[in-house]
Structure formats: C-alpha cells, structure tokens
Design a protein around this motif. Structure first.
Motif, mmCIF file in Angstrom:
data_model
loop_
_atom_site.group_PDB
_atom_site.id
_atom_site.type_symbol
_atom_site.label_atom_id
_atom_site.label_comp_id
_atom_site.label_asym_id
_atom_site.label_seq_id
_atom_site.Cartn_x
_atom_site.Cartn_y
_atom_site.Cartn_z
ATOM 1 N N ALA A 155 35.246 45.405 35.545
ATOM 2 C CA ALA A 155 35.340 43.986 35.199
ATOM 3 C C ALA A 155 36.583 43.698 34.348
ATOM 4 O O ALA A 155 37.073 42.586 34.313
ATOM 5 N N GLU A 159 45.873 31.367 33.656
ATOM 6 C CA GLU A 159 44.513 31.890 33.572
ATOM 7 C C GLU A 159 44.039 31.926 32.115
ATOM 8 O O GLU A 159 42.890 31.577 31.820
ATOM 9 N N LEU A 181 31.989 29.053 37.071
ATOM 10 C CA LEU A 181 33.078 30.019 37.279
ATOM 11 C C LEU A 181 33.215 30.883 36.035
ATOM 12 O O LEU A 181 33.150 30.375 34.916
ATOM 13 N N ARG A 182 33.408 32.159 36.268
ATOM 14 C CA ARG A 182 33.692 33.070 35.157
ATOM 15 C C ARG A 182 34.976 33.817 35.462
ATOM 16 O O ARG A 182 35.268 34.072 36.629
ATOM 17 N N PRO A 183 35.729 34.209 34.421
ATOM 18 C CA PRO A 183 36.954 34.967 34.688
ATOM 19 C C PRO A 183 36.608 36.307 35.324
ATOM 20 O O PRO A 183 35.606 36.917 34.978
ATOM 21 N N SER A 184 37.431 36.727 36.257
ATOM 22 C CA SER A 184 37.223 38.020 36.892
ATOM 23 C C SER A 184 38.592 38.558 37.282
ATOM 24 O O SER A 184 39.613 37.972 36.910
ATOM 25 N N TYR A 185 38.587 39.636 38.031
ATOM 26 C CA TYR A 185 39.872 40.185 38.442
ATOM 27 C C TYR A 185 39.842 40.625 39.889
ATOM 28 O O TYR A 185 38.965 41.382 40.300
ATOM 29 N N TYR A 189 36.292 27.151 32.098
ATOM 30 C CA TYR A 189 36.195 26.750 33.509
ATOM 31 C C TYR A 189 35.079 25.730 33.707
ATOM 32 O O TYR A 189 35.134 24.905 34.609
ATOM 33 N N GLU A 226 45.026 34.984 41.287
ATOM 34 C CA GLU A 226 45.395 34.820 39.882
ATOM 35 C C GLU A 226 45.453 33.337 39.598
ATOM 36 O O GLU A 226 46.318 32.671 40.165
ATOM 37 N N PRO A 227 44.562 32.799 38.792
ATOM 38 C CA PRO A 227 43.385 33.436 38.186
ATOM 39 C C PRO A 227 42.322 33.802 39.231
ATOM 40 O O PRO A 227 42.340 33.287 40.342
ATOM 41 N N SER A 228 41.425 34.704 38.804
ATOM 42 C CA SER A 228 40.314 35.132 39.654
ATOM 43 C C SER A 228 38.997 34.727 38.993
ATOM 44 O O SER A 228 38.912 34.666 37.775
ATOM 45 N N PHE A 229 38.023 34.488 39.828
ATOM 46 C CA PHE A 229 36.709 34.095 39.288
ATOM 47 C C PHE A 229 35.570 34.878 39.938
ATOM 48 O O PHE A 229 35.681 35.307 41.071
ATOM 49 N N THR A 255 31.472 37.108 28.493
ATOM 50 C CA THR A 255 31.232 36.907 29.919
ATOM 51 C C THR A 255 31.891 35.619 30.420
ATOM 52 O O THR A 255 32.430 35.585 31.516
ATOM 53 N N HIS A 256 31.864 34.583 29.602
ATOM 54 C CA HIS A 256 32.416 33.306 30.053
ATOM 55 C C HIS A 256 33.894 33.150 29.864
ATOM 56 O O HIS A 256 34.539 32.364 30.543
ATOM 57 N N MET A 315 42.659 31.700 42.773
ATOM 58 C CA MET A 315 43.841 31.042 43.314
ATOM 59 C C MET A 315 44.706 32.129 43.951
ATOM 60 O O MET A 315 44.945 33.171 43.331
ATOM 61 N N GLU A 327 51.225 32.376 36.281
ATOM 62 C CA GLU A 327 49.822 32.228 36.690
ATOM 63 C C GLU A 327 48.886 32.978 35.739
ATOM 64 O O GLU A 327 47.771 32.530 35.479
ATOM 65 N N SER A 350 36.112 36.054 29.064
ATOM 66 C CA SER A 350 36.967 37.233 29.188
ATOM 67 C C SER A 350 36.562 38.152 30.331
ATOM 68 O O SER A 350 37.210 38.178 31.361
ATOM 69 N N TYR A 392 47.749 23.404 38.429
ATOM 70 C CA TYR A 392 46.990 24.577 38.869
ATOM 71 C C TYR A 392 45.530 24.484 38.466
ATOM 72 O O TYR A 392 44.642 24.846 39.233
#
Lengths: 327, 780
Positions: free
Chosen positions: B165, B491, A244-248, B499, A253-256, B27-28, A276, B487, B30, B433
């Motif tokens: 992104a 994150e 999983l990597r952070p995304s938008y 993650y 929220e959070p997004s992956f 990338t991992h 989520m 939330e 942010s 969460y």
C-alpha cells in the motif's frame, strides 16, 4: 327455388333449437358436403333468369348461418366449471430455461450503463507481450511494482525483446487502443485476466476485469467521481455512496482505491483501483500530455460477490449448474 | 508492516488521536491501514491483586485461601495451591470471564467445599517470563485492580500496514519514524527529534566507492560485550538470539535505514570497496546460502574477500556471533535499481532489500548510524524493568554488571544531501486535475504542510499584488524522493484537501454515442440465443494438458498449456453435472490459444439420447441453425460431413468451423472463423400471402444406406426450382430391414390464386419424379 333456401333456414333453426353444437351445425350446413354446398350444386337446375338471385340469397344465408354458428361457438367457450390450477412444473414446458453465467450477465449490464455514458467496448488480447502488460504501463522489468501482479508466463519459442505472458489485468487494452486511435477516448474493455496464484476463497488463477478509460481535455477527478457514482447507482439500483482513498499504481497518478457503501450499511467495502492516467503512459503511446483523464480496473467477480453475498470465488469456474442456475 | 500505537505516540507526543483515529487518518490521506489490533484483549478480566492475608483451607492440606484486594469494594477469597503465596505480595488475578492463553475459561467455583472467586496465576499460566513454579510475583508499582495489559505493556494497539500500500511512499514511510512523521504532518503536531549519538569522525576505514553504485557509505566501530539487552525489543516481534542482530533490525524498523553489523575481527585490512561483482563470482550469504553473482550485483569487499551483497544480505564470513567483541556497523545508500534486480534474481527480497529498492535518501544513512551509536550507549545503561519486555530481572541481572562497551569512530564517505530538482506546478493545472476551485494560497499551504519549500514565481515581481494564477517552484523535503512530477504534487494537494471533498461532477461531460464492437456483439447475441434454447453458460479453466502455448510457470503441473480447444473443459463440466438426471444443456464461449493467435470458440453439449444419438445431433444442429438465424447469418452455407463414423465436421462454405463428436456429445466451433466467413443478411420484407397454403406429407421408401441428408438436399434443390413450393421439411423416418421410409412435409402456395387439388397433385408428382431421377425411391 326459393323454398330450398327457406327449408335450409328452417332446418338450421330447428337444429339449433334442438341443441346441436356449433361443430355439428358447421358439419351439417357449412362443410364441404353440407347443405349449403349441396344447394349451390343445384344451381344448374335453377332457371337461368333466377340463378343470380338464387346465388345471392344462398350466399346471404350462408353468411347468416356462419354468424350464428360463430356466436354459438363463443357461447360454448364460456366455461361452466373452473379449470383445475396445476402447480408449476418443469415438465409442463418442453424446454427448461437456459442461463447466461452471472459473469456475462454482469459484464453486459455494465456495458449497458457505460454505453449510455458514451463508452465503447474495445477488446484486446489475452496472451500479451510484457511490453503492453507492464513496460508501457510504467512497470519495467525489475520494478518492485511488478510484485503486485503474479504473472503466468508463456514459454517463448523465439528470442524476443519482451517476454510473452497471459495478461494480468485488462490495462494493456488501453495501451493498444491509444496507440491505434487519437484522443479523446471513452472505452471499456471487459475480459478474463490471469494470475499465478494458489487458489482459495478469494484468489483465482483466472477471473474477469472491466477496464475503463476516459481521456479528453477536461476530464478530472470530479468527473471520475461523477461517472462512478452514476455507474454504481444504475448497477445496483441503490443510492450507493462512493469514497476515494489514496493508493498507488505505476500507471496512474494520482491513484485511488474506491470504496462503496450501501445505504443501509455502515461498512465501506474496497472494490477496485483507479486513477488519473499517468502522463508518462500517455507519452509512452504518443498522446499529447495536454490530454488528461482517468482509468480504472474493476474485478467483475468481486462486484458480483458483494452484490449477492458469495463468499468463495471458486464457484465461478466450478461449471456447477447448481450455481449457474441461481442467476 | 506492524507499528505500535505507543511508538507513534512516542514520536508525536502531543498526538490527541486514538489508535483507531490514526488508522482512519492514514487510510484516508496516506496509505491503507489494514487492521488495528488491541493487544490488551488477552488480558480482559485480569488484574493486579494484593494479598491481604492467607488462611488455611479447612478441607485440604495442600491448598490455602488468599484474601485478595483486586481494587473492588470487597476483597475476594481465592483458593490457591502455590507454595510461594504469602501476605503482602502483588499477584496476577484472573477473574471470572477471563480466558487464559491455553484457552481455560475462569469462573468462580467451589474447590473442596471452599468457594474460589477467580484464580491467582503463575508465569506459565499467563505465558510470560518468570520462574516456572509458583505464582507470578509482580512489582509493587501498580495499584490493585490495574489491568494486566498495563503491567505487561500491552495497553497498546498494533497498526498493520500492507507494505504494498505504500507504493513509492515506502521510501519515506516504511519505518516507525516515517509513519510517525506522516502523522505529524497530517495533524500539524510536532515530531520529536530522534536522540542521536554523534561519534568522532575518526574511523579507521577508508572507503573505495563508485558513486553510481553507492552515494554514501558510513562505518562505525565499537567494542562490545557479547550479551547486551536491547530496549523496545517487543516492537519487532520475533527476536533473534543475537542482541546485535536485534539492534540492527530495530534501527531499520525505526528509521527505515537498513544497517548491517560485521564482526570486526573477521574483516581484513582497512579498506572497504563497493563495486560490482565479477561475473560468476561466488559468495556465501548468511544462512550458508551459496550465491553466484553477476556484474549487475553490488558487493561490499574488504581487502581480501566479499563480505556482503550490498543492500540485500550480509556474508556468512563476516557475521557477528556469540564470541564477537568488536564490531563494524555499516549504513549506506545503494543504487535502488541494482538492489531491485539482485534481490529479485536471487529471490532474496529481504527486509533490507525491500527498503533499498524503493530508494533511500543519503541523509537516512547518517541517521541510521547515529541511532545505532545511541542505542549502543543505551544498551550498556539499560535496566531491565519488570514487565517492560516481559523478562524476568533475575535472568538478566548479570548483564548489568558489565559495562565494557566503547564506541569508536565513524567514517563517512559520499554526498551528505539529497539534491532535489524543483518541480514546476501551476495552480490552474491543480484545479483542472482535481476538478475543484482551490485557491493558490491553499495549494501552497498544503505543500508546506508536508515540508515542501514553495515559491511562487508569478507573484507580480517588484510591483507585487499580481492577479495572475500562481506558478509554483516546489522543492520537496529530502525524504520525499517520490515527488518529482507536477502530478505527484497534485496528488499531495488532493489527498490533504480530501478526496471526499471533491464533488461528483457529470455536468461537463460531452455527449457521445458509444460505438458497437461487431464481434463482441456477435458473441453476446450467440450467448443470448443459446440461453433462449435452454443452454447454460459455464466457465471452465483455461489451462490444459496439451496445446500450442506452453507456460513457463503453469499454475498446475498437470496443465502446463493454455487450451487450444474447449472440449476437455466441457467434458469436465459435463461430468460435474451428471448428477442432474434430467437432460443437461451446457455451453461455453471463450478464448483458445495457438502459437501465433487466439480465437474465440463455442462448445455446446446436450445430454445424448442413448437410444437415438441421431436425434441428439439433429437437436444440436437445429439449435445451431436457430442461433445462426438469430445472428442474421446466411445459414444455407453451412454444410456437414461425416468422414469418420461419429465425427461430424461442420463447414461454412469451404471453411471448417469445428465438429460434433458422438463420443462426448460435444459440438465445438470456432466463433472467430464463423464470424469472418459469415455472410450476413438483413431480413427482406415479403408481402403477406393472400392465398392459403396447401400442405402435403409424402413418404418415400429408399435404400437403408441412402442418407436422409442427401434426400433433404434433393428436396431443397427442388424447392428452389419451383416457386410454388414454399417449404420442404424432413419429418420422420421408419427403418425396415431392406428399406427405410422417410416422410417429408411439403407446403405449396401460389402468389396469385388458390391452388386447386389438381395443381398440387401435379406439383407433388413432378417433385417425386425429379427425385426419382436422382435416386431410387418409391412413393408410398
């Protein structure tokens, strides 16, 4: 009259000795006009006191001959010469095999796996309102995030508060489902989605997505990873690793972003987005925000392309049998 | 967005990571770095050479041989024709294996009998700035053998970040400084404070401002020369032909704060107003674009006219040009929702608008203007260095003689601090969460790592030592406008925790049985049944030249509608596959669209039998029959009629499902209507027969215009009346001029005894008579 029976028996054995085939013996002795039938017809000539015995004996002979013919028949069927083995040819069968498109096949495979995990299939509309496609998912008009989806808009014939469009993703199905049902939710929603795009090897104006939604009181990111890992291991039948990597996305929220790695590869491949479910989205559809869970949207074609090494997405809508019959 | 690795190193001087490691961390943790490009690639096998001596070429008057030290154990002999070649120069040398920008590959080769080990290059050949003739002469600061990548400032990497992104992080991260700050926060290394020049608050402008539209507005005045040179220019790629425009672009890329520069002499009066536009107000934007504005647009106006469309684009009437000698610099905060709408409505998503629409903190406006002031000061002192911006000193030396810049005062109007509402975050919520057992202290630590102010309101108060889970009050740093909900904070904790560290968990998932979606399953079974009959599923494009649903922006001008029939798509699919000589069987099951609903249709095609189209129709109809049987649909309700020759309509009960057309060989049905009308029947078990069936074929001679369908119906009616008749089935037809002979297959069976010939004969006789009562038919 016993001699009649004995005569037939002798004649049969003789004929058998002489090498008559099972077919010929059947014809001569057991057929409708055969010797046994003829003998039965003579039963009226038999003395009444002997008729019963005659009938029984004749029947016994009939069974005896029948058995012997059967044995002979099975002997005849053991081949003396090998059969010629002919090559595979479509002409050998009347019907050529049909094919379900690889898209349908994949969707059904995915459905099978998700159903085992308790996800039910839900269907929505493909021609949607702006509200379900965007606003309810936290993407109001003018929101920069709308740029993430190039939309094919429908000309509205009447004045409406929200415009009509061809859904850009399967996410509106979540919204409609949550509006009509109480939590918990565990659904998938496969189907076509539409984009206003110039087509090239990786862009299409219509493709397929599989939406997923799992919401209850405890579903969390660890659950999401667990479900996805299980899913991909079944789908590809390999020890797929998932990252999983952070995304938008405005509605999670959070997004992956989810990357997959095949066991023999070093490369992580970006496959789809998830997250989520945003509390505001739950509020938008009147779900108590004590519930929590994840949603995802997988591109079906993307996954097929990865699996089979297909490099041009336009094959899927080419309707070319050369492509279709490969799967 | 592109950012140089050296720029990140500049802002985070103690950084120990490589460019690739930085990309990986971002990338991992942010946002995704799409690509890392090594800029030195183009300079492979190209180094600094020192010309030790020059010899005549024995065989050519216009060539000489240079003995060049390129940092190797032995010097190289290189043939060269340039006039300016001389002993003691530092020159660029391309060794074997090098590829010049024009694609020329260098190898050692013989030139007029003399072996040449490489090539001494001109500025033109390297496509760098310099004199057009002769070899490029380098400064003496680099040792022989130094890569030209170092010489030309290309010992560097470019990190490419897809701006989408960023999401809402664009508001803090869409700048060199912002990305560097993120790296500093992630690695715990110190972030360098930007140098600023703080001019006096003595600006001559007064600002009239609606705080709803604009929370802060600053101006800086300066007199300047028209030709300044901007340092660090190479970072921003494309240059304009105005150093002032380059300056404002650079500050925006660097700080994330868009700044605009007006020509002071083109402004009227000393009051600047920030207001919404009058409906229909006209404005000429940069690039001579004439715009018509609405009340939803924010404009900047002097005492006479509109001079800029706030946050989006400047005005043609106030732009800087080659004669500009005094300027007003604007740096401000505008309402992001307005900028969003304006930029999108006018299709002017400029780099400035992309930043304003994501929201910017008021602090950033001040930083922008102070950086501009600082750079203006730097520009007058700036000395162009060889290589530093790939410029030739000689071209710019005259700039250095003029130092006429003087900074004026600034006006700063509006709020100076972002007021963040503290966000409440309970630690059990974080754990529930993320699905991990993270301690309270660690949660706090992660939030503080990204410069949040964190207090635990549940720390036991006076007595201390509470064992209750933490209830945090979290105030984000000014620049994180996106952190407004629990939330979002979760994150942050999640991504910093990693993650990858969150376990994949399925043990707590409750058992649940998936429910079947009946229509979905119906379509699925339809597909599988057609596949079993040898059909191939196609997907055709859903856009059509006619239909009920018209598109505002069709993807193709020839197909402005959503399809309401699958037929045209199937025709194209047929055409596509007509190269297959064998019989082709195709189908599609997909949505079609009407003004008020969408339905699912099926289209089916078999290559028509050119000699006997009736056979093809019979086949496709039999296939449909088989499919319906597999779908448990009572197919006795299916009727077909032929109102027009060649157009066969198919009904279920009274409902029209669709049609087969002999024109194109395609059968199209509404699956939705079929499903809604269908009577489903479960299989009924019947005891297996004890007595054998007796089979008969009978041939009836009938008038040529009597349809076999009618005859078949009569047979079936009869069958229903007579239990003993188990089956009647059409077999064959023979056409003669004045009659046709139709053969049917019949099966008789009784449940309680073996039928005798006589019994069957009577039954057949009775059947023929029953049919003869209805039509003229002769038993032959």
């Amino acid at each position: 009259m016993q001699h009649i029976i004995e005569n037939i028996r002798t004649e049969f054995q003789q004929a058998k000795q002489e090498g008559h085939s099972a077919q010929e013996l059947w014809q001569t002795f057991l057929s409708r006009n055969g010797k046994i039938s003829q003998a039965f017809e003579q039963i009226t000539e038999v003395d009444e006191s002997e008729r019963k015995a005659f009938g029984q004996n004749l029947n016994a002979l009939k069974d005896e001959i029948y058995q012997e013919i059967q044995e002979l028949k099975s002997q005849e069927q053991s081949y003396q010469e090998p059969i010629e083995i002919l090559p595979i040819s479509a002409d050998a069968i009347q019907e050529e095999r049909g094919h379900i498109s690889i898209i349908s096949q994949t969707i059904y495979e995915m459905q099978n796996i998700f159903e085992r995990l308790g996800f039910s299939v839900v269907q929505g509309r493909q021609m949607e309102t702006e509200w379900y496609n965007f606003d309810a998912l936290n993407i109001p008009a003018g929101h920069p995030a709308r740029d993430m989806w190039d939309t094919v808009w429908v000309q509205d014939t009447t004045e409406t508060e929200h415009g009509t469009l061809m859904r850009t993703h399967t996410s509106p199905v979540q919204i409609r489902h949550m509006e009509e049902h109480k939590p918990p939710y565990r659904i998938i929603a496969p189907g076509p989605v539409y984009r206003y795009e110039a087509t090239d090897a990786t862009h299409e104006t219509v493709f397929h997505q599989m939406e997923g939604l799992m919401v209850d009181e405890t579903t969390n990111i660890a659950t999401f990873k667990g479900v996805m890992e299980t899913f991909f291991r079944y789908l590809f039948d390999e020890e797929i690793e998932i990252r999983l990597r952070p995304s938008y996305f405005p509605f999670t929220e959070p997004s992956f972003e989810i990357d997959l790695k095949w066991p023999e590869s070093d490369e992580w491949l970006e496959v789809f987005g998830a997250g989520m479910v945003h509390k505001q989205v739950l509020k938008n559809v009147g779900v108590n925000p004590q519930y929590q869970g994840f949603a995802f949207g997988m591109g079906i074609e993307r996954i097929i392309m990865l699996k089979y090494g297909i490099t041009d997405i336009r094959h899927f809508h080419s309707a070319d049998l050369g492509f279709i019959q490969q799967f | 967005m592109q950012i140089r690795f050296s720029t990140i190193q500049h802002w985070v001087p103690e950084l120990e990571l490589s460019a690739y490691e930085v990309a990986d961390v971002l990338t991992h943790k942010s946002y995704e770095v799409d690509e890392v490009t090594y800029l030195g690639e183009q300079w492979n096998h190209m180094v600094v050479g020192y010309v030790e001596s020059v010899e005549e070429h024995p065989d050519a008057d216009n060539l000489r041989v240079a003995i060049v030290d390129v940092g190797e154990s032995e010097s190289r002999r290189i043939v060269c024709g340039a006039d300016n070649l001389q002993e003691g120069l530092y020159v660029p040398v391309a060794k074997e294996g090098a590829v010049l920008p024009d694609g020329t590959e260098i190898e050692s080769r013989t030139i007029r009998g003399e072996q040449s080990y490489g090539m001494i290059c001109s500025a033109n050949e390297l496509q760098v700035r310099g004199k057009e003739t002769g070899i490029k002469v380098l400064s003496e600061e680099h040792e022989p053998g130094t890569s030209l990548a170092t010489v030309f400032g290309d010992e560097d990497y470019i990190l490419e970040i897809d701006t989408t992104a960023f999401g809402p992080r664009a508001s803090d991260s869409m700048s060199y400084y912002g990305v560097s700050r993120e790296i500093a926060n992630l690695t715990g290394k110190e972030l360098k404070t930007p140098e600023r020049t703080v001019p006096e608050e003595s600006g001559s402008y007064t600002i009239k401002r609606d705080p709803e539209l604009c929370k802060r507005y600053l101006t800086l005045e300066a007199t300047t020369v028209s030709h300044l040179v901007m340092p660090r220019l190479r970072d921003i790629g494309e240059l304009s032909n105005s150093p002032l425009v380059d300056l404002s672009n650079y500050v925006m890329e660097e700080t994330g704060q868009p700044v605009h520069i007006f020509d002071a002499r083109k402004l009227s009066g000393s009051q600047i107003t920030i207001r919404t536009a009058e409906p229909g107000e006209e404005f000429e934007a940069l690039g001579e674009q004439k715009l018509v504005l609405t009340e939803e647009d924010i404009v900047i106006a002097d005492e006479e006219k509109v001079i800029a469309l706030a946050g989006v684009i400047g005005g043609e009437n106030s732009k800087v040009d080659e004669y500009t000698d005094s300027i007003v610099v604007e740096s401000a905060q505008f309402n992001s929702a307005y900028v969003q709408r304006t930029a999108r409505r006018l299709n002017l998503l400029t780099d400035a608008a992309k930043r304003f629409e994501k929201g910017l903190p008021v602090e950033s406006a001040r930083m922008g203007i102070e950086r501009v002031a600082w750079y203006l000061e730097q520009m007058q002192q700036f000395v162009v260095k060889e290589g530093d911006a790939r410029m030739d000193v000689s071209e710019f030396s005259w700039h250095l003689e003029q130092e006429r810049l003087s900074l004026g005062g600034i006006t700063d109007d509006g709020s100076t601090e972002t007021e963040h509402e503290p966000v409440s975050l309970s630690s059990p919520q974080v754990r529930s969460y993320l699905g991990i057992n993270i301690e309270d202290e660690r949660i706090q630590q992660y939030l503080e790592q990204i410069e949040c102010t964190v207090t635990n309101t549940n720390d036991g108060g006076f007595w201390g030592g509470s064992s209750e889970p933490a209830e945090f009050e979290v105030t984000p740093p000014y620049y994180r406008l996106d952190l407004t909900t629990p939330e979002e904070l979760i994150e942050e904790v999640g991504r910093l925790y990693g993650y990858d560290e969150i376990p994949a968990e399925t043990s707590h998932i409750s058992l649940k049985v998936a429910e079947k979606n009946p229509f979905y399953e119906f379509c699925k079974q339809f597909r599988y049944s057609l596949k079993a009959l040898g059909y191939n599923e196609v997907h055709t494009y859903p856009y059509a030249s006619e239909g009920e649903v018209k598109l505002q922006n069709p993807v193709s001008a020839e197909a402005p509608f959503m399809r309401s029939t699958l037929r045209p798509g199937m025709r194209r699919a047929v055409q596509k596959n007509n190269r297959y000589t064998k019989e082709v069987r195709l189908f599609e099951i997909a949505a079609v669209f009407f003004s008020d609903m969408e339905h699912t249709h099926v289209s089916m095609y078999i290559t028509p039998n050119a000699n006997h189209i009736a056979k093809t129709l019979q086949a496709i109809r039999t296939h449909l029959h088989t499919v319906l049987q597999e779908l448990s649909v009572n197919e006795e309700q299916v009727h077909i009629t032929q109102h027009t020759p060649g157009e066969i309509t198919i009904y279920y009960d009274e409902i029209e499902l669709g049609a087969y057309s002999a024109q194109d060989g395609i059968l199209e049905l509404s699956v939705t209507k079929l499903y809604e009308a269908a009577e489903f029947q479960q299989p009924q078990f019947e005891e297996l027969p004890t007595y054998p069936a007796v089979k008969r074929d009978i041939t009836l001679s009938v008038a040529p215009d009597l349809s076999i369908e009618t005859l078949d119906t009569l047979f079936q009616q009869y069958r229903k009346q007579r239990n003993v008749c188990r089956r009647t089935e059409y077999m064959d037809v023979y056409y003669a001029d004045t009659y046709k002979n139709v053969t049917f297959h019949l099966e008789y069976r009784s449940a309680d005894h073996s039928l005798t010939d006589e019994e069957v004969n009577t039954e057949v006789q009775r059947l023929v008579e029953a049919i003869q009562n209805e039509i003229d038919a002769e038993w032959v």
